[in-house]
Design a protein around this motif. Sequence first.
Motif, PDB file in Angstrom:
ATOM      1  N   PRO A 153      -3.218  51.635  31.285  1.00 22.03           N
ATOM      2  CA  PRO A 153      -3.885  50.604  30.465  1.00 22.03           C
ATOM      3  C   PRO A 153      -3.132  49.281  30.468  1.00 22.03           C
ATOM      4  O   PRO A 153      -3.755  48.207  30.378  1.00 22.03           O
ATOM      5  CB  PRO A 153      -3.903  51.226  29.062  1.00 22.03           C
ATOM      6  N   LEU A 154      -1.783  49.326  30.600  1.00 23.61           N
ATOM      7  CA  LEU A 154      -1.036  48.062  30.621  1.00 23.61           C
ATOM      8  C   LEU A 154      -1.330  47.274  31.888  1.00 23.61           C
ATOM      9  O   LEU A 154      -1.348  46.032  31.882  1.00 23.61           O
ATOM     10  CB  LEU A 154       0.470  48.345  30.523  1.00 23.61           C
ATOM     11  N   ALA A 155      -1.551  48.000  32.982  1.00 26.35           N
ATOM     12  CA  ALA A 155      -1.910  47.300  34.214  1.00 26.35           C
ATOM     13  C   ALA A 155      -3.221  46.539  34.037  1.00 26.35           C
ATOM     14  O   ALA A 155      -3.355  45.380  34.467  1.00 26.35           O
ATOM     15  CB  ALA A 155      -2.007  48.294  35.364  1.00 26.35           C
ATOM     16  N   ALA A 156      -4.180  47.206  33.385  1.00 26.05           N
ATOM     17  CA  ALA A 156      -5.464  46.537  33.125  1.00 26.05           C
ATOM     18  C   ALA A 156      -5.283  45.367  32.171  1.00 26.05           C
ATOM     19  O   ALA A 156      -5.855  44.279  32.374  1.00 26.05           O
ATOM     20  CB  ALA A 156      -6.459  47.545  32.570  1.00 26.05           C
ATOM     21  N   MET A 157      -4.500  45.574  31.125  1.00 22.90           N
ATOM     22  CA  MET A 157      -4.268  44.500  30.149  1.00 22.90           C
ATOM     23  C   MET A 157      -3.554  43.322  30.805  1.00 22.90           C
ATOM     24  O   MET A 157      -3.849  42.155  30.502  1.00 22.90           O
ATOM     25  CB  MET A 157      -3.447  45.031  28.982  1.00 22.90           C
ATOM     26  N   THR A 158      -2.618  43.612  31.723  1.00 21.46           N
ATOM     27  CA  THR A 158      -1.901  42.529  32.400  1.00 21.46           C
ATOM     28  C   THR A 158      -2.854  41.713  33.266  1.00 21.46           C
ATOM     29  O   THR A 158      -2.767  40.477  33.336  1.00 21.46           O
ATOM     30  CB  THR A 158      -0.757  43.114  33.254  1.00 21.46           C
ATOM     31  N   ALA A 159      -3.763  42.422  33.948  1.00 21.77           N
ATOM     32  CA  ALA A 159      -4.752  41.704  34.769  1.00 21.77           C
ATOM     33  C   ALA A 159      -5.630  40.814  33.904  1.00 21.77           C
ATOM     34  O   ALA A 159      -5.906  39.649  34.250  1.00 21.77           O
ATOM     35  CB  ALA A 159      -5.600  42.710  35.541  1.00 21.77           C
ATOM     36  N   VAL A 160      -6.057  41.369  32.749  1.00 20.90           N
ATOM     37  CA  VAL A 160      -6.870  40.554  31.833  1.00 20.90           C
ATOM     38  C   VAL A 160      -6.073  39.376  31.307  1.00 20.90           C
ATOM     39  O   VAL A 160      -6.565  38.246  31.190  1.00 20.90           O
ATOM     40  CB  VAL A 160      -7.390  41.437  30.679  1.00 20.90           C
ATOM     41  N   ALA A 161      -4.757  39.626  30.996  1.00 17.27           N
ATOM     42  CA  ALA A 161      -3.914  38.550  30.474  1.00 17.27           C
ATOM     43  C   ALA A 161      -3.731  37.451  31.499  1.00 17.27           C
ATOM     44  O   ALA A 161      -3.691  36.251  31.159  1.00 17.27           O
ATOM     45  CB  ALA A 161      -2.556  39.125  30.055  1.00 17.27           C
ATOM     46  N   ASP A 162      -3.615  37.839  32.795  1.00 13.22           N
ATOM     47  CA  ASP A 162      -3.461  36.826  33.833  1.00 13.22           C
ATOM     48  C   ASP A 162      -4.707  35.934  33.917  1.00 13.22           C
ATOM     49  O   ASP A 162      -4.611  34.704  34.075  1.00 13.22           O
ATOM     50  CB  ASP A 162      -3.205  37.490  35.184  1.00 13.22           C
ATOM     51  N   VAL A 163      -5.910  36.571  33.840  1.00 11.63           N
ATOM     52  CA  VAL A 163      -7.155  35.790  33.848  1.00 11.63           C
ATOM     53  C   VAL A 163      -7.243  34.918  32.618  1.00 11.63           C
ATOM     54  O   VAL A 163      -7.606  33.736  32.673  1.00 11.63           O
ATOM     55  CB  VAL A 163      -8.369  36.738  33.962  1.00 11.63           C
ATOM     56  N   LEU A 164      -6.874  35.528  31.465  1.00  7.55           N
ATOM     57  CA  LEU A 164      -6.967  34.789  30.213  1.00  7.55           C
ATOM     58  C   LEU A 164      -5.995  33.615  30.189  1.00  7.55           C
ATOM     59  O   LEU A 164      -6.285  32.560  29.611  1.00  7.55           O
ATOM     60  CB  LEU A 164      -6.682  35.741  29.049  1.00  7.55           C
ATOM     61  N   THR A 188       4.743  45.123  28.379  1.00  8.12           N
ATOM     62  CA  THR A 188       4.944  45.606  29.756  1.00  8.12           C
ATOM     63  C   THR A 188       6.443  45.765  30.037  1.00  8.12           C
ATOM     64  O   THR A 188       6.875  46.765  30.623  1.00  8.12           O
ATOM     65  CB  THR A 188       4.321  44.636  30.750  1.00  8.12           C
ATOM     66  N   ARG A 189       7.234  44.744  29.631  1.00  8.78           N
ATOM     67  CA  ARG A 189       8.679  44.850  29.846  1.00  8.78           C
ATOM     68  C   ARG A 189       9.265  46.028  29.084  1.00  8.78           C
ATOM     69  O   ARG A 189      10.133  46.751  29.592  1.00  8.78           O
ATOM     70  CB  ARG A 189       9.362  43.542  29.418  1.00  8.78           C
ATOM     71  N   LEU A 190       8.803  46.247  27.833  1.00  9.35           N
ATOM     72  CA  LEU A 190       9.323  47.343  27.033  1.00  9.35           C
ATOM     73  C   LEU A 190       9.023  48.693  27.687  1.00  9.35           C
ATOM     74  O   LEU A 190       9.901  49.564  27.767  1.00  9.35           O
ATOM     75  CB  LEU A 190       8.718  47.293  25.622  1.00  9.35           C
ATOM     76  N   VAL A 191       7.788  48.862  28.176  1.00 11.81           N
ATOM     77  CA  VAL A 191       7.420  50.124  28.816  1.00 11.81           C
ATOM     78  C   VAL A 191       8.246  50.341  30.081  1.00 11.81           C
ATOM     79  O   VAL A 191       8.733  51.445  30.351  1.00 11.81           O
ATOM     80  CB  VAL A 191       5.910  50.156  29.122  1.00 11.81           C
ATOM     81  N   ASN A 192       8.419  49.267  30.868  1.00 10.71           N
ATOM     82  CA  ASN A 192       9.236  49.389  32.075  1.00 10.71           C
ATOM     83  C   ASN A 192      10.680  49.759  31.743  1.00 10.71           C
ATOM     84  O   ASN A 192      11.313  50.570  32.429  1.00 10.71           O
ATOM     85  CB  ASN A 192       9.198  48.091  32.881  1.00 10.71           C
ATOM     86  N   VAL A 229       8.989  60.071  25.029  1.00 11.02           N
ATOM     87  CA  VAL A 229       9.058  58.651  25.396  1.00 11.02           C
ATOM     88  C   VAL A 229       8.646  58.458  26.851  1.00 11.02           C
ATOM     89  O   VAL A 229       7.898  57.529  27.201  1.00 11.02           O
ATOM     90  CB  VAL A 229      10.486  58.120  25.151  1.00 11.02           C
ATOM     91  N   ALA A 230       9.168  59.348  27.724  1.00  8.33           N
ATOM     92  CA  ALA A 230       8.829  59.225  29.145  1.00  8.33           C
ATOM     93  C   ALA A 230       7.333  59.418  29.370  1.00  8.33           C
ATOM     94  O   ALA A 230       6.691  58.664  30.123  1.00  8.33           O
ATOM     95  CB  ALA A 230       9.635  60.237  29.961  1.00  8.33           C
ATOM     96  N   ASP A 231       6.758  60.435  28.718  1.00  3.27           N
ATOM     97  CA  ASP A 231       5.322  60.700  28.896  1.00  3.27           C
ATOM     98  C   ASP A 231       4.475  59.551  28.383  1.00  3.27           C
ATOM     99  O   ASP A 231       3.518  59.107  29.053  1.00  3.27           O
ATOM    100  CB  ASP A 231       4.942  62.000  28.177  1.00  3.27           C
ATOM    101  N   VAL A 232       4.844  59.060  27.177  1.00  2.00           N
ATOM    102  CA  VAL A 232       4.067  57.951  26.605  1.00  2.00           C
ATOM    103  C   VAL A 232       4.176  56.713  27.487  1.00  2.00           C
ATOM    104  O   VAL A 232       3.178  56.008  27.728  1.00  2.00           O
ATOM    105  CB  VAL A 232       4.557  57.660  25.174  1.00  2.00           C
ATOM    106  N   SER A 233       5.420  56.444  27.985  1.00  2.00           N
ATOM    107  CA  SER A 233       5.602  55.256  28.821  1.00  2.00           C
ATOM    108  C   SER A 233       4.771  55.339  30.087  1.00  2.00           C
ATOM    109  O   SER A 233       4.127  54.354  30.501  1.00  2.00           O
ATOM    110  CB  SER A 233       7.087  55.097  29.170  1.00  2.00           C
ATOM    111  N   HIS A 234       4.768  56.517  30.722  1.00  2.00           N
ATOM    112  CA  HIS A 234       3.980  56.655  31.937  1.00  2.00           C
ATOM    113  C   HIS A 234       2.484  56.565  31.654  1.00  2.00           C
ATOM    114  O   HIS A 234       1.708  56.012  32.446  1.00  2.00           O
ATOM    115  CB  HIS A 234       4.301  57.996  32.620  1.00  2.00           C
TER     116      HIS A 234
END
Length: 468
Positions: free
Chosen positions: A264-275, A301-305, A254-259
């Motif tokens: 990719p979540l950072a990139a997706m969040t940036a795209v989501a903010d633009v979208l 993002t919240r789940l991974v955090n 779980v820790a490895d997958v989350s990290h």
Amino acid sequence: MKLGGLRTRLLLAFSLLVVITAATVAGGAYVQSRTVILQQAQDATARVLVDKATALYPLGPLPPGDGTLSRISGELSDRELSSLVLYADRASGNQQMRALISPELRERVRSGNVAWQRVEADGTPTLVVGTRFTVLLPGGQQRDSGIEAYIARSMAPEAKSIDELATRAWLIGGVALVFAIGLALLAARGVLRPVRELGDAARRLGKGDLRARISVRGSDELAGVARTFNETAEALERHVGELERMESDARRFVADVSHELRTPLAAMTAVADVLEQEAANLPGDAGRAAKMSIEETHNLTRLVNDLIEVSRFDAGAAALALEEVEVAEVVTASLRIRGWTGEVEGELPSGIFAGLDPRRVDVIVANLVGNALRHGEKPVSLRLSEAGEWIILEVSDRGPGLAPEVLPHVFDRFYKADSARARSGGSGLGLAIAWENARLHGGTLSAANGIDGGAVFTLRLPRQGATA
């Protein structure tokens, strides 16, 4: 020695068994020997009387004169025997014997039998034996002479023998009791040693020492119990080791997958903010799809955090950054950042200071208030108070409350009380993270139902902070 313990019961059982056996054997022997001693004394005295009475024949003319009665009493007496001869209202011999002769004894003697009776004479046991003389008539017929003869002898020697028998019986019983206690102690030692070892090993096993074992001695039932315990402990050690390995692997995964998902979540969040900025201009289904993608990206993002935070708790890597803060300011800032100031009724007195980690307290407040707003009903209330060295924060709502079956699991990871609360998209980790942060401070977080309805979460934190 513990009252009611196995050692005590063994001692009592052995002692009782030996005492009963000794009492039965010694008592039976005592009674039988006493009967034989008394019977022999009575038979011997009766034979002496009969022999002496036979030797007195012929008695002489009847009715007998005083000389005849004196002669009879004199012949019947010796150093051990006292005699009394009665005829009608006359008597010859030891007059003190009259008090020893009971009416019942005279009645048996007058019936023509040799009779005896044991009595007490000045504290000394005494045997009184009596008989009635007969005369032989011409033609071989016998006629009662009317003469009664009684002899008395002291039973002191027999009483002494009987007392010695009783003393021996008591001595045998005492020796048997001591012997029984010794046997019981030996038996208890042999039985209790493996039982005590088994108890110690079981306690160690219960405390988490999975290598606890006991020595196997012999081949009896206790040895079988010891072998079974060792086999069970070995199997438990294997299973627990396997479970710990699997749990460690799962946590690491779980820790490895989350990290790995953070980039990719950072990139997706940036795209989501633009979208998100263009979503209002998109027509129909495209706009709705854009909004859904943006919402799910934030949820992911919240789940991974949350998973990363949980993995830190599991790894023991979570640490406090304590600061001396005013608790009301930390709580108010947490509400203001999330835009909840107008939705929450606060009773937050100022002047309450404590050594806390502001970031982790913010996480606790955010999870508790967010949970109340999502699943409960307004108004949501916060009440801050202090009790000695503790800071107390209560978060309550006016919703349906928590079902009894939900309360024991409300802080479990990934637990969702769908049957009691409205369904939501939460991860089920928020309350678990809040509980871990409270524990990290050395405090507690509990859930209950209020008197007027609704759920009440109570956070208790030490004023001076705590070590992790």
